[in-house]
Design a protein around this motif. Structure first.
Motif, PDB file in Angstrom:
ATOM      1  N   LEU A   1      25.321  94.693  96.336  1.00 51.77           N
ATOM      2  CA  LEU A   1      23.955  94.915  95.899  1.00 51.77           C
ATOM      3  C   LEU A   1      23.728  96.393  95.599  1.00 51.77           C
ATOM      4  O   LEU A   1      23.155  96.771  94.570  1.00 51.77           O
ATOM      5  CB  LEU A   1      23.008  94.449  97.007  1.00 51.77           C
ATOM      6  CG  LEU A   1      21.591  94.042  96.616  1.00 51.77           C
ATOM      7  CD1 LEU A   1      21.609  92.971  95.530  1.00 51.77           C
ATOM      8  CD2 LEU A   1      20.851  93.556  97.838  1.00 51.77           C
ATOM      9  N   ASN A   2      24.210  97.225  96.498  1.00 51.74           N
ATOM     10  CA  ASN A   2      24.070  98.671  96.331  1.00 51.74           C
ATOM     11  C   ASN A   2      24.787  99.123  95.058  1.00 51.74           C
ATOM     12  O   ASN A   2      24.255  99.883  94.251  1.00 51.74           O
ATOM     13  CB  ASN A   2      24.641  99.380  97.568  1.00 51.74           C
ATOM     14  CG  ASN A   2      24.205 100.837  97.620  1.00 51.74           C
ATOM     15  OD1 ASN A   2      23.362 101.251  96.826  1.00 51.74           O
ATOM     16  ND2 ASN A   2      24.788 101.602  98.523  1.00 51.74           N
TER      17      ASN A   2
ATOM     18  N   THR B   1      13.730 104.794  96.469  1.00 47.39           N
ATOM     19  CA  THR B   1      14.177 105.248  95.156  1.00 47.39           C
ATOM     20  C   THR B   1      12.989 105.707  94.330  1.00 47.39           C
ATOM     21  O   THR B   1      11.892 105.165  94.462  1.00 47.39           O
ATOM     22  CB  THR B   1      14.902 104.101  94.414  1.00 47.39           C
ATOM     23  OG1 THR B   1      15.100 104.503  93.039  1.00 47.39           O
ATOM     24  CG2 THR B   1      14.084 102.827  94.414  1.00 47.39           C
ATOM     25  N   PRO B   2      13.193 106.701  93.446  1.00 52.55           N
ATOM     26  CA  PRO B   2      12.092 107.042  92.528  1.00 52.55           C
ATOM     27  C   PRO B   2      11.947 106.008  91.406  1.00 52.55           C
ATOM     28  O   PRO B   2      10.899 105.925  90.784  1.00 52.55           O
ATOM     29  CB  PRO B   2      12.493 108.416  91.974  1.00 52.55           C
ATOM     30  CG  PRO B   2      13.950 108.549  92.222  1.00 52.55           C
ATOM     31  CD  PRO B   2      14.327 107.635  93.332  1.00 52.55           C
TER      32      PRO B   2
ATOM     33  N   ARG C   1      18.374 105.472  90.923  1.00 51.38           N
ATOM     34  CA  ARG C   1      18.762 106.578  91.809  1.00 51.38           C
ATOM     35  C   ARG C   1      18.341 106.240  93.242  1.00 51.38           C
ATOM     36  O   ARG C   1      17.169 106.290  93.587  1.00 51.38           O
ATOM     37  CB  ARG C   1      18.101 107.882  91.341  1.00 51.38           C
ATOM     38  CG  ARG C   1      18.621 108.369  89.986  1.00 51.38           C
ATOM     39  CD  ARG C   1      17.740 109.433  89.413  1.00 51.38           C
ATOM     40  NE  ARG C   1      16.437 108.918  89.030  1.00 51.38           N
ATOM     41  CZ  ARG C   1      15.379 109.688  88.770  1.00 51.38           C
ATOM     42  NH1 ARG C   1      15.465 110.990  88.893  1.00 51.38           N
ATOM     43  NH2 ARG C   1      14.235 109.147  88.402  1.00 51.38           N
ATOM     44  N   VAL C   2      19.311 105.860  94.037  1.00 59.68           N
ATOM     45  CA  VAL C   2      19.021 105.380  95.399  1.00 59.68           C
ATOM     46  C   VAL C   2      19.026 106.541  96.384  1.00 59.68           C
ATOM     47  O   VAL C   2      19.984 107.285  96.483  1.00 59.68           O
ATOM     48  CB  VAL C   2      20.057 104.322  95.834  1.00 59.68           C
ATOM     49  CG1 VAL C   2      19.826 103.916  97.287  1.00 59.68           C
ATOM     50  CG2 VAL C   2      19.984 103.113  94.918  1.00 59.68           C
TER      51      VAL C   2
ATOM     52  N   VAL D   1       6.477  96.810  96.893  1.00 61.60           N
ATOM     53  CA  VAL D   1       6.695  98.228  96.609  1.00 61.60           C
ATOM     54  C   VAL D   1       5.568  99.031  97.229  1.00 61.60           C
ATOM     55  O   VAL D   1       4.396  98.727  97.010  1.00 61.60           O
ATOM     56  CB  VAL D   1       6.721  98.485  95.085  1.00 61.60           C
ATOM     57  CG1 VAL D   1       6.986  99.968  94.818  1.00 61.60           C
ATOM     58  CG2 VAL D   1       7.759  97.601  94.412  1.00 61.60           C
ATOM     59  N   THR D   2       5.923 100.010  98.053  1.00 65.47           N
ATOM     60  CA  THR D   2       4.927 100.969  98.518  1.00 65.47           C
ATOM     61  C   THR D   2       5.483 102.357  98.276  1.00 65.47           C
ATOM     62  O   THR D   2       6.527 102.710  98.819  1.00 65.47           O
ATOM     63  CB  THR D   2       4.641 100.793 100.026  1.00 65.47           C
ATOM     64  OG1 THR D   2       5.863 100.497 100.681  1.00 65.47           O
ATOM     65  CG2 THR D   2       3.648  99.682 100.271  1.00 65.47           C
ATOM     66  N   ASP D   3       4.777 103.124  97.442  1.00 67.60           N
ATOM     67  CA  ASP D   3       5.242 104.440  97.009  1.00 67.60           C
ATOM     68  C   ASP D   3       6.663 104.343  96.467  1.00 67.60           C
ATOM     69  O   ASP D   3       6.902 103.612  95.509  1.00 67.60           O
ATOM     70  CB  ASP D   3       5.151 105.456  98.158  1.00 67.60           C
ATOM     71  CG  ASP D   3       3.711 105.616  98.632  1.00 67.60           C
ATOM     72  OD1 ASP D   3       2.803 105.455  97.785  1.00 67.60           O
ATOM     73  OD2 ASP D   3       3.503 105.847  99.836  1.00 67.60           O
ATOM     74  N   ASP D   4       7.628 105.002  97.151  1.00 67.22           N
ATOM     75  CA  ASP D   4       8.992 104.974  96.622  1.00 67.22           C
ATOM     76  C   ASP D   4       9.877 104.020  97.412  1.00 67.22           C
ATOM     77  O   ASP D   4      11.090 104.129  97.411  1.00 67.22           O
ATOM     78  CB  ASP D   4       9.591 106.390  96.617  1.00 67.22           C
ATOM     79  CG  ASP D   4       9.717 106.966  98.014  1.00 67.22           C
ATOM     80  OD1 ASP D   4       9.078 106.395  98.938  1.00 67.22           O
ATOM     81  OD2 ASP D   4      10.435 107.953  98.191  1.00 67.22           O
ATOM     82  N   ARG D   5       9.237 103.074  98.125  1.00 65.26           N
ATOM     83  CA  ARG D   5      10.020 102.144  98.934  1.00 65.26           C
ATOM     84  C   ARG D   5       9.914 100.721  98.399  1.00 65.26           C
ATOM     85  O   ARG D   5       8.822 100.227  98.142  1.00 65.26           O
ATOM     86  CB  ARG D   5       9.509 102.151 100.379  1.00 65.26           C
ATOM     87  CG  ARG D   5      10.376 102.961 101.351  1.00 65.26           C
ATOM     88  CD  ARG D   5       9.626 103.153 102.650  1.00 65.26           C
ATOM     89  NE  ARG D   5       9.259 101.865 103.234  1.00 65.26           N
ATOM     90  CZ  ARG D   5      10.036 101.202 104.060  1.00 65.26           C
ATOM     91  NH1 ARG D   5      11.198 101.706 104.434  1.00 65.26           N
ATOM     92  NH2 ARG D   5       9.669 100.041 104.541  1.00 65.26           N
ATOM     93  N   VAL D   6      11.050 100.085  98.280  1.00 60.81           N
ATOM     94  CA  VAL D   6      11.077  98.683  97.872  1.00 60.81           C
ATOM     95  C   VAL D   6      11.658  97.886  99.032  1.00 60.81           C
ATOM     96  O   VAL D   6      12.727  98.218  99.546  1.00 60.81           O
ATOM     97  CB  VAL D   6      11.963  98.486  96.617  1.00 60.81           C
ATOM     98  CG1 VAL D   6      11.972  97.022  96.207  1.00 60.81           C
ATOM     99  CG2 VAL D   6      11.500  99.376  95.478  1.00 60.81           C
TER     100      VAL D   6
END
Ligand SMILES: Nc1ncnc2c1ncn2[C@@H]1O[C@H](COP(=O)(O)OP(=O)(O)O)[C@@H](O)[C@H]1O
Ligand SMILES: [Mg+2]
Lengths: 325, 290
Positions: A288-289, A251-252, A298-299, A271-276
């Motif tokens: 959860l989603n 997600t951004p 924004r997924v 968190v790495t870049d845009d990944r959690v």
């Protein structure tokens, strides 16, 4: 003595199926260094067994004991069902080995090197020697370079010639100690392809490596060593599964995502870049989603990721792979 | 593969010995050593030739010519004596040094190259490998001695007259018998070197450096040769391996004096037994980590 199966020190109980079996195998070098510490290893017949561990973790020392090059300080080792080093004369003709890189006679041609190693095996008939050497050269693709002096070989060619020496006879077991060490990617691919081919023919391969992806690519089984101790052993699939799968969201809006996930009981978030990513929570992932979307996160992608052998290793040692030394 | 390719375990096999011999004799270092040994009689022969022509071609058969190595005075009169003179000249250092290099390098050289581990997992067998190494070194001793003798014979026949041989005891024997005695002397000289071969083999099992083993063996040789010169050490000298080396000259008597030769061979056998066992005990129990 032989063939009698003592329940005694052998922990594996795999019995006939094991090609290598060690019981509390220990080596303390004369300098006092404890290189291998009460190792209980079971290598099943037909497996491609990855012996994984960082530099200095005792892989080569274990292999030296298995091959009868050094005497264990305590404990015992069986190769092809017989005690080493005592049964070396009977066992070793059925085993091919590449230990700590190739060693060749630089002043001899590749072919003459193989003739010499073949002559060293008292069970190899002299009459068929030339044919065996020719076949081994063919197998590793060195036929056209067979007449060149070994000192003129590249490292990759030396490695392949070493492999050819290990393949002079039909072997039940191949022991390869870091066979891709120092090779370029092309050389690595060649060696791995050879190993796969041999395994497909039914040869048990015992392959040591400090490269995780190498083990993951070619091995069916693996054991993990660190500082002389065995951390775990089993099939590569089991080992990877033992590290729990994780939740991964792309997600951004990472900050919002972390907040929402935390509220819903997801721990160990990174968190790495845009990944959690985080530990899988005990709640339904669909809820959860939905919660993320409701909070205007924004997924881009949402799901679980399979654990790799590396995750398993990190979980076992509590640290990265290249730490110990 | 077929069963014909596999021999039963425990069957004696000469393959390793043969491989050892061809590997040793194909190294340029071995050939260089033999080349140097072959050159010694050439130099001695030319020196004698220059000396005698300057001195007016004298010294025919009189065996005078004080100083210099044994038999040098007789060379101008009979080329066959160049064989004896060359063996006497090379036996103190050149010949044993060559043996020391080969023996010292035998196991340690394989260790430093890393090939030792591959021979052992082949599996060569530690005792079998050691035996192959020792017999090859002894074979080299014979080859080296024969090279000196053959070169000397060729140079001697080329530069000097050859013919009947006047022995040390004054008797004269035919050239044919002289040749036979030369061959016997070469055999005794080669056997004289077996003690050193065993000593070098033992040193070779102690280290993983071929250079160190060669240097140690040659160093021991030089030390022992020097110790053999001090009159104060006469009590131990009969146990020094080179002590009876030059006794081979007794084969040039009629009848032959066997006393010194027998003592020499006995001493060599003792060295082979002691250092051969030591090498075996060391090599069969040691960790090979190179
Ligand atoms: N010949 C030796 N003498 C003393 N210590 C040694 C020797 N060989 C290896 N070691 C030590 O034993 C440990 C294990 O080494 P090794 O078996 O070579 O590990 P690996 O093959 O996994 O890199 C290291 O700490 C190393 O320094
Ligand atoms: Mg290693």
């Amino acid at each position: 003595m032989e063939g009698r199966s003592k329940p005694g020190p052998w922990p594996g109980a795999v019995g006939e199926g094991a090609v290598i079996e060690t019981a509390a195998l220990t080596k303390r070098y004369r300098g006092g260094q404890l290189a291998v510490d009460r190792l209980d290893l079971v290598v099943p017949r037909g497996s491609v067994f990855g012996f994984l561990g960082p530099n200095g973790s005792g892989k080569t020392t274990t292999i030296r004991m298995l091959m009868g090059l050094i005497e264990p300080t305590s404990g015992a080792a069986r190769v092809l069902g017989q005690e080493m080093p005592r049964a070396g004369r009977r066992v070793l003709p059925r085993v091919g080995a590449l230990i700590e890189g190739p060693a060749l006679y630089g002043f001899l041609s590749g072919r003459d090197n193989l003739l010499r190693f073949d002559a060293a095996d008292p069970t190899a008939a002299p009459r068929t020697r030339a044919a065996r050497v020719g076949a081994a050269l063919e197998r590793v693709g060195l036929t056209s370079a067979a007449g060149k002096k070994a000192r003129a070989y590249s490292l990759g060619m030396k490695q392949r010639l070493g492999l050819a020496a290990a393949l002079l006879r039909p072997r039940e077991l191949l022991v390869l100690d870091e066979p891709t060490n120092g090779l370029d990617p092309q050389g690595m691919r060649e060696i791995r392809a050879l190993v796969r081919g041999l395994a497909a023919e039914g040869t048990t391969v015992f392959l040591s490596s400090h490269l995780l992806d190498e083990i993951e690519q070619v091995c069916t089984h693996a054991a993990v060593m660190a500082q002389g101790r065995l951390l775990t052993q089993g099939t590569v699939r089991e080992l990877a599964a033992s590290a729990r799968a994780r939740l991964a969201v792309t997600t951004p809006d990472t900050a919002d995502a972390v907040r929402v996930l935390k509220e819903h009981g997801v721990h160990d978030l990174t968190v790495t870049d845009d990944r959690v990513t985080g530990e899988l929570p005990p709640v339904d992932l669909a809820d959860l989603n939905a919660a993320l979307v409701r909070a205007d996160v924004r997924v881009r992608s949402f799901g679980t990721e399979r654990a790799s052998l590396e995750d398993a290793f990190v979980a076992l040692t509590g640290e990265g792979f290249d730490v110990a030394g | 593969m077929s069963r014909a390719e596999t021999l039963p375990i425990g069957m004696p096999s000469l393959s390793l010995f043969r491989s050892e011999v061809t590997t040793t004799f194909r190294r340029w270092r071995t050939l260089a050593l033999l080349g140097v040994l072959a050159a010694v009689p050439v130099l001695v022969g030319i020196a004698v030739r220059i000396e005698t022509s300057r001195g007016g071609g004298g010294g025919r058969g009189d065996g005078g010519g004080g100083g210099g190595p044994a038999f040098i005075g007789q060379v101008a009169g009979n080329g066959l004596f160049l064989v004896f003179a060359s063996l006497a000249a090379t036996l103190p250092f050149f010949l044993p040094m060559a043996i020391g290099v080969i023996a010292g390098d035998s196991v340690a050289g394989e260790a430093s190259a890393g090939t030792l581990r591959y021979l052992l997992v082949a599996p060569a067998g530690r005792t079998r490998l050691l035996l192959a190494k020792f017999t090859t070194t002894v074979l080299f001793a014979f080859a080296a001695t024969l090279v000196v003798a053959a070169s000397a014979l060729a140079v001697g026949a080329l530069l000097f007259p050859v013919g009947e041989v006047t022995l040390i005891s004054g008797t004269t024997v035919s050239f044919g018998e002289g040749l036979l005695r030369a061959l016997a002397i070469a055999g005794v000289v080669a056997l004289s070197l077996t003690g050193l071969a065993a000593l070098g083999l033992f040193v070779s099992t102690l280290t993983n450096s071929g250079i160190a083993a060669m240097a140690t063996t040659v160093g021991l040789l030089i030390t022992v040769q020097i110790l053999d010169q001090f009159p104060q050490l006469s009590a131990v000298q009969p146990y020094l391996f080179p002590h009876y080396w030059l006794g081979f000259a007794d084969l040039l008597r009629d009848p032959v004096y066997w006393d010194q030769i027998a003592r020499n061979l006995g001493l060599q056998a003792l060295y082979v037994a002691v250092f051969g066992s030591a090498a075996w005990a060391r090599f069969t129990s040691r960790d090979v980590t190179v």
